[in-house]
Design a protein around this motif. Structure first.
Motif, mmCIF file in Angstrom:
data_model
loop_
_atom_site.group_PDB
_atom_site.id
_atom_site.type_symbol
_atom_site.label_atom_id
_atom_site.label_comp_id
_atom_site.label_asym_id
_atom_site.label_seq_id
_atom_site.Cartn_x
_atom_site.Cartn_y
_atom_site.Cartn_z
ATOM 1 N N ASP A 99 0.783 -1.030 -0.153
ATOM 2 C CA ASP A 99 -0.147 -0.217 -0.146
ATOM 3 C C ASP A 99 1.045 1.155 -0.088
ATOM 4 O O ASP A 99 1.516 1.474 1.071
ATOM 5 C CB ASP A 99 -0.884 0.048 1.362
ATOM 6 C CG ASP A 99 -1.891 1.246 1.268
ATOM 7 O OD1 ASP A 99 -1.740 2.111 0.516
ATOM 8 O OD2 ASP A 99 -2.916 0.949 2.043
ATOM 9 N N PRO A 100 0.776 2.108 -0.994
ATOM 10 C CA PRO A 100 1.606 3.236 -1.224
ATOM 11 C C PRO A 100 1.213 4.237 -0.031
ATOM 12 O O PRO A 100 2.234 5.385 0.113
ATOM 13 C CB PRO A 100 1.423 3.795 -2.455
ATOM 14 C CG PRO A 100 0.178 3.401 -3.045
ATOM 15 C CD PRO A 100 0.037 1.858 -2.176
ATOM 16 N N SER A 101 0.185 4.062 0.559
ATOM 17 C CA SER A 101 -0.043 5.298 1.565
ATOM 18 C C SER A 101 0.586 5.180 2.779
ATOM 19 O O SER A 101 0.602 5.990 3.512
ATOM 20 C CB SER A 101 -1.678 5.181 1.718
ATOM 21 O OG SER A 101 -2.450 5.363 0.701
ATOM 22 N N VAL A 102 1.010 3.709 3.096
ATOM 23 C CA VAL A 102 1.824 3.575 4.444
ATOM 24 C C VAL A 102 2.847 4.705 4.683
ATOM 25 O O VAL A 102 2.811 5.188 5.793
ATOM 26 C CB VAL A 102 2.320 2.269 4.279
ATOM 27 C CG1 VAL A 102 3.333 2.078 5.405
ATOM 28 C CG2 VAL A 102 1.307 1.097 4.365
ATOM 29 N N ALA A 103 3.660 5.063 3.820
ATOM 30 C CA ALA A 103 4.706 5.919 4.041
ATOM 31 C C ALA A 103 4.180 7.346 4.239
ATOM 32 O O ALA A 103 4.537 7.891 5.156
ATOM 33 C CB ALA A 103 5.527 6.101 2.799
ATOM 34 N N ILE A 104 3.117 7.574 3.601
ATOM 35 C CA ILE A 104 2.452 8.962 3.911
ATOM 36 C C ILE A 104 1.864 8.887 5.463
ATOM 37 O O ILE A 104 1.993 10.016 6.160
ATOM 38 C CB ILE A 104 1.130 9.286 3.015
ATOM 39 C CG1 ILE A 104 2.015 9.291 1.554
ATOM 40 C CG2 ILE A 104 0.435 10.520 3.448
ATOM 41 C CD1 ILE A 104 0.935 10.066 0.715
ATOM 42 N N TYR A 105 1.254 8.020 5.728
ATOM 43 C CA TYR A 105 0.593 8.039 7.039
ATOM 44 C C TYR A 105 1.638 7.815 8.112
ATOM 45 O O TYR A 105 1.482 8.362 9.205
ATOM 46 C CB TYR A 105 -0.438 6.838 7.224
ATOM 47 C CG TYR A 105 -1.556 7.048 6.594
ATOM 48 C CD1 TYR A 105 -2.613 8.061 6.812
ATOM 49 C CD2 TYR A 105 -1.955 6.435 5.363
ATOM 50 C CE1 TYR A 105 -3.552 8.337 6.302
ATOM 51 C CE2 TYR A 105 -3.209 6.758 4.740
ATOM 52 C CZ TYR A 105 -3.816 7.713 4.947
ATOM 53 O OH TYR A 105 -5.086 7.773 4.511
ATOM 54 N N GLN A 106 2.849 7.217 7.857
ATOM 55 C CA GLN A 106 3.945 7.277 8.993
ATOM 56 C C GLN A 106 4.289 8.781 9.009
ATOM 57 O O GLN A 106 4.582 8.974 10.105
ATOM 58 C CB GLN A 106 5.110 6.413 8.247
ATOM 59 C CG GLN A 106 4.765 5.022 8.776
ATOM 60 C CD GLN A 106 5.852 3.843 7.981
ATOM 61 O OE1 GLN A 106 6.255 4.266 7.063
ATOM 62 N NE2 GLN A 106 5.994 2.730 8.582
ATOM 63 N N ARG A 107 4.488 9.394 8.114
ATOM 64 C CA ARG A 107 4.669 10.870 8.087
ATOM 65 C C ARG A 107 3.793 11.709 8.835
ATOM 66 O O ARG A 107 3.933 12.167 9.707
ATOM 67 C CB ARG A 107 5.202 11.295 6.796
ATOM 68 C CG ARG A 107 6.122 12.336 6.631
ATOM 69 C CD ARG A 107 6.634 12.589 5.243
ATOM 70 N NE ARG A 107 6.844 11.679 4.441
ATOM 71 C CZ ARG A 107 5.965 11.629 3.464
ATOM 72 N NH1 ARG A 107 5.253 12.610 3.113
ATOM 73 N NH2 ARG A 107 6.020 10.742 2.324
ATOM 74 N N LEU A 108 2.414 11.341 8.448
ATOM 75 C CA LEU A 108 1.508 12.248 8.897
ATOM 76 C C LEU A 108 1.273 12.137 10.519
ATOM 77 O O LEU A 108 0.813 12.886 11.255
ATOM 78 C CB LEU A 108 0.110 11.617 8.169
ATOM 79 C CG LEU A 108 -0.257 12.496 6.904
ATOM 80 C CD1 LEU A 108 -1.405 12.057 6.274
ATOM 81 C CD2 LEU A 108 -0.430 13.911 7.004
ATOM 82 N N SER A 109 1.448 10.723 10.875
ATOM 83 C CA SER A 109 1.084 10.436 12.138
ATOM 84 C C SER A 109 2.319 11.067 13.235
ATOM 85 O O SER A 109 1.797 11.665 14.196
ATOM 86 C CB SER A 109 1.185 8.857 12.428
ATOM 87 O OG SER A 109 2.428 8.451 12.477
ATOM 88 N N GLY A 110 3.415 11.455 12.364
ATOM 89 C CA GLY A 110 4.270 12.375 13.367
ATOM 90 C C GLY A 110 3.963 13.707 13.353
ATOM 91 O O GLY A 110 4.054 14.457 14.300
#
Ligand SMILES: [Zn+2]
Ligand SMILES: [Zn+2]
Length: 891
Positions: free
Chosen positions: A453-464
């Motif tokens: 899922d390509p969104s995983v990296a984005i969410y890792q960033r967003l959660s920070g």
């Protein structure tokens, strides 16, 4: 002195000195959801030591069942190879909660060891913490030990702490001199044995006294506790070895009967060969752990406690195979465990059948795993037979392990036997695959979806970047909110247009994100220039609540204010089923017992599913009781009260916590009168009456030791009852009787049917005999041989055979061929009289004829039968029999 006598004498000694004998707590710690298994006597008294809880006594004594198997990998691997490592063991202890302190603790310890147990004083030494002068002095005055028999040891050996902060204090140990003839690693290295401080067995630690006298704060500063306490522990297996004069715990009467059973099962003697002895000790130890863990509600699985249990059991099974046992045996061992320990722990006797069954099932599952894995290994060997390299491919081992659950060490053994070697290179490849898999699992589990899922990296960033969204949905179903971020196809989006589906993160939301088994909310998001439908709400990571929004009109922009509304009807259904789930959980524990623990839960708007640990089946009457108890609570319209509190406070109040769930410091507790209290973040009704009605729709097994109940509430329960009623009415209408008379009438009808079937078969027999009479007259002579062919449609093979039997009497010498078409299929039966079977075997005839009707068959020379698929060719086929007889007669 037997192990049982030691246990009993210990408890009795302290009972006579004002201690309350407290039952062992279960191996699954009720008070501490973060602890794998109960591993010491003090676990069940933790909150008492912390001053959070008061009990009706200030002195207690226990024989506590303990398991140590998690943590460092080596713990488990050591068991069997040494004299004293165990997964399961018993800890004898005495406890003072702010009552007596060092002086009595030392007095009791010394008196019990030297008088009641009769250990010679000159073989005992004590150790104290470096600067614990008080304890040093007491060992001199109370026990009369000379100074050279009291050792001062440092923090590593003689200081104990409950955690980084909290109660702590110095310890004092008693050591027993087993003899200087025993091997010592220090001495072998040319140094002197360190006595009680040495790792060798010359001096054996038998009892540890903990003097809890300080409280340590976060800065590390220690202040004296107003009421110091005592916590002591003595391993039963160890002290039994000392009192029975054995070098190894496994030679005591606690283990010998178990090892004797292994000897009987595998037919090998103990004490003849070291490798076999190790296996026998492993099995003896692990059988105890499995019996006690399963009794206390743990089932073998791939997660947490269940996984540790599975590893223990599979290790025992592997050692069983090494002893040449290919059939399940471990379940048998659990019976011996019960006969050795059932008096002290009656719960294992009660659970005996359930335990044996669970172990047997796990053994069968493991056997399947091994068979499958061995087949894969054979394939691998075939492929690599001619290969230049004889080094095992680590990736192959990983696939075996990961996909098929085949233990890698066992695979290595088998491959080694076939001439393949395992090198550090193999291990590196294996580890690399394992690490990559862990990484994938981490990313996947934490941020949703699979690793691709390509969104995983984005969410890792967003959660920070983003603060955790505020959940408003306990009180409100609609609220204004701001769009913090939108994501689609792995890209941050500034706006969402008509028809698109985007994941939307808001600063606050009334929508519940799927968790704790409760499904996510649906609803709407309305902005100034457009709106969308919330199709689902869920977490990405542990923080971010994400709304999956399909745009229905106009557009939404990042940063804009929107109105968020939760679909109320669906939410109401979720609330009904969630509160219903809590009532069900509590009712199950009341009816089936407190071993029932939630193993899984689904709360949907129209039904609920609840998985729980329970050996054996659930009786109809028990299920009725459970449903009755829940509906009692529904009718009483009990108020459902949610409250926020500290985790410790919640557990103290008796709230059920789900093991494996992680709770923060502040938790939400849902209390339903005094019927149910659970830690839960879900959305609930205000009062149970809003459930309306609770109906169980299904109950069954999902895995060994795990049952599943499906149920419905409210309108769905009414609809379910309505459907059942309609079916009843329709059935009753067919019989033209009132619905309540159905069971009696159906029983009568079934009885009638049985009688009629019997009559029918008698009549068929008669009919067949009379048909046979007619048929007998149509015998033709072919090449001098009597041949009878006939078509009897509707008869099955049994019917045909019974006609043939009758005809044989009437055609004493000849060939009979009967065929029938029934249910779109062809049945053929051929019979040949004994005088003709050599020339005209029935099997050959029936084969030839069956081929013409698209089938096959065979049988004895005198009687054969066959089937076919094409009834349209049956006449032609039967007619062909004459030709076959003619040809065969000539040939
Ligand atoms: Zn030593
Ligand atoms: Zn809940």
């Amino acid at each position: 002195m037997t192990g049982s006598e030691i246990r009993a004498r210990f408890l009795e000694y302290f009972r006579r000195r004002g201690h309350t004998v407290v039952r062992s707590s279960p191996l699954v710690p009720a008070q501490d959801p973060t602890l794998l298994f109960t591993n010491a006597g003090m676990v069940q008294f933790k909150s008492v030591f912390l001053g959070e809880e008061r009990r009706g006594y200030v002195r207690a004594t226990t024989a506590q069942k303990c398991v140590r198997a998690g943590g460092k990998h080596n713990d488990l691997e050591n068991v069997g190879h040494t004299a004293r490592h165990h997964t399961f063991f018993e800890m004898l202890g005495n406890f003072s909660f702010g009552d007596y302190f060092k002086e009595d603790a030392i007095r009791f310890c010394w008196e019990l060891l030297t008088e009641d147990f009769g250990l010679p004083k000159d073989r005992l030494k004590a150790t104290v913490f470096t600067d614990d002068d008080a304890a040093f002095g007491l060992w001199k005055t109370v026990a009369g030990l000379s100074e050279d028999r009291i050792l001062r040891l440092g923090e590593k050996d003689n200081f104990w702490a409950m955690g980084d902060t909290g109660p702590c204090g110095p310890c004092s140990e008693v050591h027993f001199h087993q003899g200087d003839h025993l091997p010592c690693a220090e001495e072998q290295a040319g140094r002197a044995c360190l006595g009680p401080a040495c790792d060798c067995d010359r001096w054996l630690e038998i009892w540890n006294l903990v003097f809890m006298q300080y409280n340590r704060d976060a800065s590390g500063a220690m202040t004296p506790l107003p009421k110091p306490s005592i916590d002591t522990g003595m391993g039963l297996e160890r002290v039994a070895a000392v009192l029975q004069g054995k070098q190894s715990n496994y030679d005591t009467d606690l283990f010998r009967p178990l090892i004797a059973r292994v000897e009987e099962l595998c037919g090998k003697p103990y004490g003849r060969e070291e490798a076999a002895d190790v296996s026998m000790r492993v099995i003896a130890d692990h059988a105890r752990a499995a019996t006690f863990l399963i009794t206390d509600g743990v089932t073998p699985s791939n997660e947490w406690r269940g996984y540790v249990l599975r590893r223990i059991m599979r290790r025992a099974m592997r050692h069983g195979r090494m002893l040449g046992m290919s059939e399940p045996f471990l379940w048998d061992m659990t019976g011996r465990v019960v006969s050795v320990m059932g008096d002290a722990y009656p719960e294992i006797r009660e659970a005996q059948a359930r335990v044996a069954e669970a172990v047997r099932q796990e053994e069968e599952r493991f056997a399947e795993t091994l068979d499958l894995g061995m087949a894969k290994i054979r394939e691998y060997l075939d492929e690599h037979r001619g290969a230049a390299s004889r080094v095992v491919d680590g990736r192959f081992l990983f696939t075996l392990y990961d996909t098929h659950g085949f233990p890698s060490d066992l695979a290595q053994e088998v491959l080694a036997d076939a001439g393949f070697t395992v090198t550090p290179e193999t291990q590196r490849a294996f580890d690399a695959e394992m690490e990559a898999q862990r990484e994938r699992a981490r990313a996947g589990a934490s941020f949703g979806g699979d690793s691709g899922d390509p969104s995983v990296a984005i969410y890792q960033r967003l959660s920070g970047e983003l603060a955790r969204p505020v959940f408003l949905g306990y009180g409100a179903l609609t609220a204004p909110a701001r769009i913090l971020a939108m994501v689609a196809d792995g890209q941050r989006r500034r706006e969402a247009r008509p028809g698109e589906t985007v994941e939307v993160i808001l600063d606050r939301t009334p929508a519940y994100a799927e968790s704790g088994g409760q499904q996510g909310d649906t609803g709407t998001v309305v902005g100034r220039e457009g709106q969308g439908r919330i199709e689902d709400t869920y977490y990405r990571g542990s923080q971010l609540i994400v709304h999956r929004v399909r745009m229905t009109q106009g557009q939404l922009r990042e940063g804009e204010e929107v109105a968020v509304t939760v679909e109320s009807r669906r939410r109401q259904g979720l609330r009904q089923h969630h509160t219903g789930t809590h009532l069900l959980h509590a009712a199950l524990r009341k009816v089936l017992g407190t071993h029932v623990a939630q193993a899984g839960s689904l709360v949907a708007p129209d039904h609920l599913r609840f998985d729980f640990s329970h050996g054996g089946s659930v009786k109809d009457s028990e299920l009725e009781d459970v449903e009755g108890l829940v509906n009692e609570q529904v009718q009483a319209n009990v108020v459902v009260s949610p409250a926020e509190m500290d985790l410790q406070e919640a557990l103290k109040s008796g709230a059920m916590a789900l093991f494996g769930e992680k709770y923060g410091d502040r938790v939400r507790v849902i209390r339903i009168g005094d019927f149910s209290t659970e830690l839960c973040g879900g959305t609930h009704l205000d009062a149970t009456g809003q459930i309306g009605l609770f109906k169980v729709t299904d109950e069954g097994a999902v895995a060994s030791g795990v049952r599943r109940i499906e149920a419905v509430t409210g309108e769905h329960a009414l609809a379910h009852v309505g459907r059942e009623e309609a079916a009843l009415r329709e059935s009753a209408g067919l019989l033209k009787i009132p619905p309540l008379e159905l069971p009696r009438r159906l029983a009568a009808l079934l009885e009638d049917q049985k009688r009629l079937e019997k009559q029918l078969s008698q009549l068929e027999g008669k009919l067949a005999r009379s048909q046979a009479q007619d048929l007998a007259s149509s015998v033709k002579q072919i090449a001098g041989v009597p041949l009878l062919t006939a078509r009897l449609d509707g008869l099955d093979p049994d019917g045909l055979r019974s006609v043939v039997d009758t005809l044989r009497d009437r055609v004493p010498s000849g060939i009979i061929l009967l065929g029938s078409a029934a249910d779109g299929k062809v049945n053929l039966v051929a019979a040949v009289s004994k005088d003709l079977t050599k020339r005209f075997p029935a099997g050959r005839l029936v084969q030839e004829i069956a081929r013409m009707v698209g089938g096959g068959g065979g049988g004895r020379p005198d009687l054969a039968q066959a089937g076919g698929k094409d009834p349209s060719k049956l006449d032609e086929a039967l007619a062909a029999a004459a030709g076959w007889v003619e040809r065969t007669a000539q040939g």
